[in-house]
Design an enzyme around this catalytic site. Sequence first.
Site, short mmCIF file in Angstrom:
data_model
loop_
_atom_site.label_atom_id
_atom_site.label_comp_id
_atom_site.label_asym_id
_atom_site.label_seq_id
_atom_site.Cartn_x
_atom_site.Cartn_y
_atom_site.Cartn_z
N ARG A 1 -3.84 13.17 35.96
CA ARG A 1 -3.22 14.46 36.49
C ARG A 1 -2.44 14.29 37.62
NH1 ARG A 1 -7.69 19.13 36.80
NH2 ARG A 1 -8.18 18.20 38.63
N LYS B 1 -1.41 20.04 40.11
CA LYS B 1 -2.36 20.19 41.41
C LYS B 1 -1.44 19.81 42.68
CE LYS B 1 -7.46 19.59 42.40
NZ LYS B 1 -7.76 21.10 42.61
N GLU C 1 -6.29 32.18 35.20
CA GLU C 1 -7.63 31.55 35.59
C GLU C 1 -8.37 31.94 36.53
OE1 GLU C 1 -6.77 27.25 36.69
OE2 GLU C 1 -4.90 27.80 37.45
C1 PLP Z 1 -6.42 25.95 40.24
C2 PLP Z 1 -7.53 25.25 39.48
N1 PLP Z 1 -7.88 25.47 38.31
C3 PLP Z 1 -8.82 24.71 37.71
C4 PLP Z 1 -9.46 23.61 38.25
C5 PLP Z 1 -10.73 23.01 37.66
O1 PLP Z 1 -10.19 21.54 37.33
P1 PLP Z 1 -11.21 20.51 37.45
O2 PLP Z 1 -12.34 20.78 36.33
O3 PLP Z 1 -10.51 19.57 36.87
O4 PLP Z 1 -11.63 20.23 38.69
C6 PLP Z 1 -9.26 23.27 39.81
C7 PLP Z 1 -9.90 22.36 40.57
O5 PLP Z 1 -9.42 21.25 40.34
C8 PLP Z 1 -8.22 24.21 40.21
O6 PLP Z 1 -7.96 23.97 41.58
#
Ligand code: PLP
Length: 343
Positions: A81, A184, A220
């Site tokens: 990622r 991210k 989300e």
């Molecule tokens: C905006 C956002 N959505 C979703 C997630 C959840 O992703 P993950 O399960 O990879 O931590 C995160 C955290 O990383 C996030 O910052």
Amino acid sequence: METNIKWAELGFGYVKTDYNIRSEFRDGRWSEPEVHDSEYIPMHMAATCLHYGQEAFEGLKAFRGKDGRVRIFRMVENARRMIRSAEYTQMVAPDEELFCRACVEAVRRNERFVPPYGTGASLYIRPTLVGTSAQVGVKPATEFLFVVFVSPVGPYFKEGFRPISVIIERHHDRAAPLGTGKVKVGGNYAASLISGEQAKAAGYSNVLYLDAKEKRYIDECGAANFFAIRDGAYITPKSSSILPSITNMTLRELAADFGLRVEEREVEFSEMSSFEEAGTCGTAAVVSPIGKVFDPDEGRTYVVGDGESAGPWTVRLYDALRAIQFGDAPDPRGWNTVLFNEE
Ligand SMILES: Cc1ncc(COP(=O)(O)O)c(C=O)c1O
């Protein structure tokens, strides 16, 4: 050396540890990762990360098992990622090998900060990539810094594994449909702070974002993905502006193992009243049930399940995920990188 941290009282915040790991990209190559004990980064005032947000980060966790070993969960997915985030923001990313080596080294060097088994706490790992060379024009940097630091953490929500209340956000977008939501990068979080703080001030644990274009679909939930359960299905939004959560990817696989149908599709907000269970998922949030959704524009609160307790599938998914992460259950897909395995 022991720490004097009260593990069971830890929230989700920064705790100083002993070391961080750094590598620099210069003259077309990454340096060997170095161990640092300073919490500070000397930086040029015209660095691109400071002006143009040329920054990406990751978040993953290491868990101490009953056997005393430490397991890092799905690290290679975070490496991948970060590579995608770097591509979007025109940075050079560490490759999977360098990313993973730096994370392992950061955990090893700070082993005394990995919370003991049974406390529910874990070691959060924060790999960060920034453009460091000076630019005044809007152009990508040519030099980058990759830093991995760690911090012991407890629950993200004060409720722990209890249903949270969230509020619908229609007046600010964290990301555009063809924008950076799926990677991210720091800018997404800067754009989300106003919604998050307003939600907190109004007494809600998190913001539930709707799609930026039509405000019709669920996107989300703060810094976590959304899922719901209905009629034997695990339902989760497919959207170009949400971050593909590694926790959600994991839950989809576990849900399929449990015989749930997995639906990754556009999820209309109007479906909310029909969900038997709903929750958020992420590295920080783990799996957090959603009990109530307040829509301030309609002045209506949607209660999910009984609103007070986690639904049975949410509990089952949470338990299965935690059992693998802490090494209490087999890990048939090889999600964990096990450290301190050699003794
Ligand atoms: C905006 C956002 N959505 C979703 C997630 C959840 O992703 P993950 O399960 O990879 O931590 C995160 C955290 O990383 C996030 O910052």
